[in-house]
Motif scaffolding. Structure first.
Motif, PDB file in Angstrom:
ATOM      1  N   LEU A 338      24.026   0.485 110.104  1.00 30.08           N
ATOM      2  CA  LEU A 338      25.482   0.385 109.978  1.00 30.08           C
ATOM      3  C   LEU A 338      25.908   0.438 108.516  1.00 30.08           C
ATOM      4  O   LEU A 338      26.886   1.113 108.155  1.00 30.08           O
ATOM      5  N   ALA A 339      25.174  -0.280 107.665  1.00 37.21           N
ATOM      6  CA  ALA A 339      25.529  -0.331 106.249  1.00 37.21           C
ATOM      7  C   ALA A 339      25.382   1.041 105.590  1.00 37.21           C
ATOM      8  O   ALA A 339      26.201   1.429 104.745  1.00 37.21           O
ATOM      9  N   GLU A 340      24.365   1.779 105.973  1.00 35.17           N
ATOM     10  CA  GLU A 340      24.158   3.096 105.376  1.00 35.17           C
ATOM     11  C   GLU A 340      25.248   4.082 105.792  1.00 35.17           C
ATOM     12  O   GLU A 340      25.651   4.949 105.000  1.00 35.17           O
ATOM     13  N   GLN A 341      25.752   3.947 107.002  1.00 36.09           N
ATOM     14  CA  GLN A 341      26.875   4.788 107.427  1.00 36.09           C
ATOM     15  C   GLN A 341      28.065   4.582 106.494  1.00 36.09           C
ATOM     16  O   GLN A 341      28.725   5.543 106.073  1.00 36.09           O
ATOM     17  N   THR A 342      28.340   3.316 106.173  1.00 39.61           N
ATOM     18  CA  THR A 342      29.443   3.008 105.256  1.00 39.61           C
ATOM     19  C   THR A 342      29.168   3.568 103.869  1.00 39.61           C
ATOM     20  O   THR A 342      30.037   4.188 103.241  1.00 39.61           O
ATOM     21  N   MET A 343      27.933   3.365 103.376  1.00 36.82           N
ATOM     22  CA  MET A 343      27.635   3.761 102.006  1.00 36.82           C
ATOM     23  C   MET A 343      27.621   5.270 101.831  1.00 36.82           C
ATOM     24  O   MET A 343      27.976   5.773 100.748  1.00 36.82           O
ATOM     25  N   LYS A 344      27.240   6.018 102.836  1.00 37.81           N
ATOM     26  CA  LYS A 344      27.309   7.478 102.724  1.00 37.81           C
ATOM     27  C   LYS A 344      28.744   7.920 102.470  1.00 37.81           C
ATOM     28  O   LYS A 344      29.003   8.794 101.643  1.00 37.81           O
ATOM     29  N   SER A 345      29.677   7.296 103.179  1.00 34.69           N
ATOM     30  CA  SER A 345      31.085   7.618 102.974  1.00 34.69           C
ATOM     31  C   SER A 345      31.571   7.144 101.611  1.00 34.69           C
ATOM     32  O   SER A 345      32.314   7.857 100.916  1.00 34.69           O
ATOM     33  N   VAL A 346      31.152   5.939 101.194  1.00 38.84           N
ATOM     34  CA  VAL A 346      31.572   5.416  99.899  1.00 38.84           C
ATOM     35  C   VAL A 346      31.067   6.313  98.774  1.00 38.84           C
ATOM     36  O   VAL A 346      31.807   6.639  97.825  1.00 38.84           O
ATOM     37  N   ARG A 347      29.804   6.732  98.850  1.00 36.04           N
ATOM     38  CA  ARG A 347      29.260   7.617  97.811  1.00 36.04           C
ATOM     39  C   ARG A 347      30.057   8.910  97.725  1.00 36.04           C
ATOM     40  O   ARG A 347      30.360   9.411  96.642  1.00 36.04           O
ATOM     41  N   ALA A 348      30.398   9.445  98.885  1.00 36.63           N
ATOM     42  CA  ALA A 348      31.179  10.690  98.910  1.00 36.63           C
ATOM     43  C   ALA A 348      32.571  10.476  98.325  1.00 36.63           C
ATOM     44  O   ALA A 348      33.084  11.326  97.569  1.00 36.63           O
ATOM     45  N   ILE A 349      33.192   9.361  98.662  1.00 38.44           N
ATOM     46  CA  ILE A 349      34.538   9.065  98.159  1.00 38.44           C
ATOM     47  C   ILE A 349      34.539   8.887  96.651  1.00 38.44           C
ATOM     48  O   ILE A 349      35.388   9.417  95.927  1.00 38.44           O
ATOM     49  N   VAL A 350      33.562   8.112  96.139  1.00 37.69           N
ATOM     50  CA  VAL A 350      33.497   7.814  94.711  1.00 37.69           C
ATOM     51  C   VAL A 350      33.019   9.031  93.915  1.00 37.69           C
ATOM     52  O   VAL A 350      33.416   9.247  92.771  1.00 37.69           O
ATOM     53  N   GLY A 351      32.166   9.867  94.558  1.00 39.64           N
ATOM     54  CA  GLY A 351      31.621  11.034  93.869  1.00 39.64           C
ATOM     55  C   GLY A 351      30.195  10.848  93.396  1.00 39.64           C
ATOM     56  O   GLY A 351      29.725  11.555  92.493  1.00 39.64           O
ATOM     57  N   LEU A 352      29.504   9.878  94.006  1.00 39.33           N
ATOM     58  CA  LEU A 352      28.095   9.640  93.663  1.00 39.33           C
ATOM     59  C   LEU A 352      27.225  10.585  94.474  1.00 39.33           C
ATOM     60  O   LEU A 352      27.300  10.618  95.710  1.00 39.33           O
ATOM     61  N   LEU A 353      26.392  11.375  93.791  1.00 40.63           N
ATOM     62  CA  LEU A 353      25.545  12.339  94.496  1.00 40.63           C
ATOM     63  C   LEU A 353      24.406  11.633  95.203  1.00 40.63           C
ATOM     64  O   LEU A 353      23.779  10.725  94.657  1.00 40.63           O
ATOM     65  N   GLY A 354      24.132  12.026  96.432  1.00 34.51           N
ATOM     66  CA  GLY A 354      23.027  11.464  97.203  1.00 34.51           C
ATOM     67  C   GLY A 354      22.611  12.474  98.246  1.00 34.51           C
ATOM     68  O   GLY A 354      22.874  13.664  98.104  1.00 34.51           O
ATOM     69  N   ASP A 355      21.945  11.978  99.304  1.00 34.38           N
ATOM     70  CA  ASP A 355      21.469  12.897 100.332  1.00 34.38           C
ATOM     71  C   ASP A 355      22.640  13.568 101.036  1.00 34.38           C
ATOM     72  O   ASP A 355      23.661  12.951 101.281  1.00 34.38           O
TER      73      ASP A 355
END
Length: 355
Positions: A338-355
């Protein structure tokens, strides 16, 4: 546009033994909420090192709190029980929130002032940022409700401030990515990524005071073990502590108003009411005008009846640390998804590159 799914989050620090006040003020309510909400209950071990870095047995304390959760009736299969440090997304989101929150907000937190004392310059940065991590604990699951006591209301207000600022600062990106969710804000309906988490207050607050001093809150740090009923106490210890509880020489009053200037009497009546599910007025209706020599044995019998089975179950569960670790591992895995679902969206919103 969708709305947030109702979800309850709450956490307990693994510091010291849980006592009657913790049970009536938190655990009993946690159990009741399971019937009406999806619940996530966390042993917040990262919070425990903000004020005291080195603990004698932090792992053991974490297992003990978990055992208390389970012994009280929390179902780790239907709901989620885990320890905070197993899910690194808590700390990741807390860093983002450290950059959202303002220093002035943190400096206004009364708990920081109380815990830091006069030597604020020597307090840890973690203690100052404690409310930011608490906000991350809640919002990494986009929890809609948190059961709170008086001492946590200010932190929940800060959580709402952080959510509001994040939603406002990134409103364009949230909209562009279709990540906004409808929520009420006053009389308006707005959308944002994080919910404005609401306090969940179930009935009148149960404030349990020391059995040795009715003007002080029951505390695990009190040097006198007779001041509290620990959840690990057996039936004999529970009965003994009730028998030795401080009282005044007068009989119980004939109405609730008569308790106002009698803190020890008010405390014992309140404990009886909370354990029995009765109102204080109903307790006074049964025992008003009677001496404590009559009331105390009745209270002791009730406390033993309610608490001794929990104490016994807690000791049984604690004797099998492998089982407790398995519950925490399973809960951590489910929480992590559940937490990773949130963080994937947060990274995308903030602009942090990830998977």
């Amino acid at each position: 546009m969708s709305s947030f799914k109702p979800l309850v989050f709450s956490g307990v620090q693994p510091t010291g033994n849980l006592h009657l006040g913790n049970y009536l003020g938190a655990l009993q309510k946690f159990v009741a909420l399971q019937d009406s909400h999806d619940c996530i209950y966390c042993v917040v071990d990262l919070h425990s090192i903000t004020a005291q870095l080195v603990h004698d047995d932090l792992a053991g304390q974490t297992r003990a709190i978990t055992a208390a959760f389970l012994a009280s009736g929390i179902d780790p299969k239907k709901h989620i029980v885990f320890n905070q440090s197993r899910v690194p997304q808590h700390a990741e989101l807390a860093w983002v929130f450290n950059c959202v929150a303002r220093i002035g907000w943190m400096n206004r937190m009364t708990q920081f002032k109380d815990k830091a004392g006069k030597d604020r310059e020597n307090a840890s940065l973690g203690l100052l940022a404690y409310p930011s991590l608490m906000a991350a604990d809640i919002l990494v699951y986009r929890a809609t409700h948190v059961p709170v006591g008086d001492d946590q209301k200010q932190h929940l207000e800060l959580t709402r401030d952080i959510a509001t600022k994040f939603n406002n600062d990134f409103s364009k990106r949230i909209a562009e990515r279709g990540l906004g969710v409808e929520m009420a804000m006053g009389e308006e309906t707005v959308n944002g990524f994080f919910p404005l988490t609401e306090p969940l207050i179930e009935g009148p607050a149960t404030r349990v005071m020391s059995l040795r001093d009715g003007t002080k809150k029951m505390s695990k740090s009190d040097p006198s073990d007779l001041s509290r009923i620990n959840l690990t106490d057996d039936a004999d210890a529970i009965a003994k502590k009730i028998k030795k509880a401080k009282t005044d020489p007068e009989p119980l009053p004939s109405d609730v108003d008569g308790l106002a200037a009698r803190p020890e009497a008010e405390n014992l009546v309140g404990i009886y009411a909370a354990l029995s599910g009765m109102s204080r007025a109903a307790v006074i209706g049964d025992f008003g005008g009677k001496q404590f020599s009559v009331f105390k044995p009745a209270l002791a019998e009730l406390a033993v009846d309610k608490l001794a089975p929990i104490s016994a179950e807690m000791r049984r569960i604690s004797a099998d640390p492998g089982f407790v670790d398995g519950v925490l591992r399973d809960g951590g895995e489910r929480a992590g998804v559940l937490a990773e679902q949130t963080m994937k969206s947060v990274r995308a919103i903030v602009g942090l590159l990830g998977d």
